[in-house]
Design a protein around this motif. Sequence first.
Motif, PDB file in Angstrom:
ATOM      1  N   PHE A 179      -0.649  -6.366   1.131  1.00 36.97           N
ATOM      2  CA  PHE A 179      -2.003  -6.900   1.056  1.00 36.97           C
ATOM      3  C   PHE A 179      -2.161  -7.888  -0.087  1.00 36.97           C
ATOM      4  N   CYS A 238      -4.629   0.148   0.092  1.00 34.76           N
ATOM      5  CA  CYS A 238      -5.260  -1.018   0.707  1.00 34.76           C
ATOM      6  C   CYS A 238      -6.675  -0.746   1.193  1.00 34.76           C
ATOM      7  N   THR A 270       0.091   4.138   0.889  1.00 31.17           N
ATOM      8  CA  THR A 270      -0.229   5.005   2.029  1.00 31.17           C
ATOM      9  C   THR A 270       0.349   4.480   3.341  1.00 31.17           C
ATOM     10  N   CYS A 271       0.089   3.194   3.661  1.00 29.56           N
ATOM     11  CA  CYS A 271       0.518   2.668   4.971  1.00 29.56           C
ATOM     12  C   CYS A 271       1.705   1.715   4.873  1.00 29.56           C
ATOM     13  N   CYS A 307      -6.850   1.701   4.304  1.00 25.58           N
ATOM     14  CA  CYS A 307      -6.660   3.121   3.995  1.00 25.58           C
ATOM     15  C   CYS A 307      -7.816   3.677   3.145  1.00 25.58           C
ATOM     16  N   CYS A 343       0.839  -1.197   0.000  1.00 23.28           N
ATOM     17  CA  CYS A 343       0.000   0.000   0.000  1.00 23.28           C
ATOM     18  C   CYS A 343       0.878   1.254   0.000  1.00 23.28           C
TER      19      CYS A 343
HETATM   20 ZN   LIG Z   1      -2.876   1.059   3.481  1.00 24.67          ZN
END
Ligand SMILES: [Zn+2]
Length: 183
Positions: A148, A161, A143-144, A164, A141
Amino acid sequence: MSVKSVAKDAEEILLATDMIELGARLQVLQAETSLSYDRLARLYREIRGCSPPKGMLPFSVDWFMTWLPNIHSSLFYGVYKFLDTHTPAKKARALIEAYRLYLEQAITDAGNAADGPVLSFTRAWMLVRFFDSGMLQQSRCVTCAGEFVAHAHDPDHDFVCAICRPPPRAGKTRARQSAVCNP
Ligand SMILES: [Zn+2]
């Protein structure tokens, strides 16, 4: 006909026992051990107190892509991969250990343990098979930075993901089977 060693036999019975206790279907036990169907069915009845459920295994890859299952599957697979790679627990043993760790998290998290975990043991086993056969990949992901479960070969340079970016209906429905003998 070759005679199987007693030690190997005992090892397989222990493995099958662990998997039955975690809710494995008979097909999983047949794939992971060389024990006969009759012995496995008997072992299953001794441990669960009921006959093993009949019918097909859940084959769908798409199930792992839906919102909540994707989060649970990704958590589980991360643990499995770590154990299989970095500890003496390999393959079926890594699966069992990873699933136990997953259950510890999932049951406290679910709030309602009676519902059972989102990811059943049999689904977890299917997940590993799908990865082994190259149908799934882990996407990171943006963002984080978590990894996944995703379809193999899906472009993932801008992957976000399910945590997020949850779908609007997230958390509102959670259909669940509850019978002990119907995992
Ligand atoms: Zn994420």
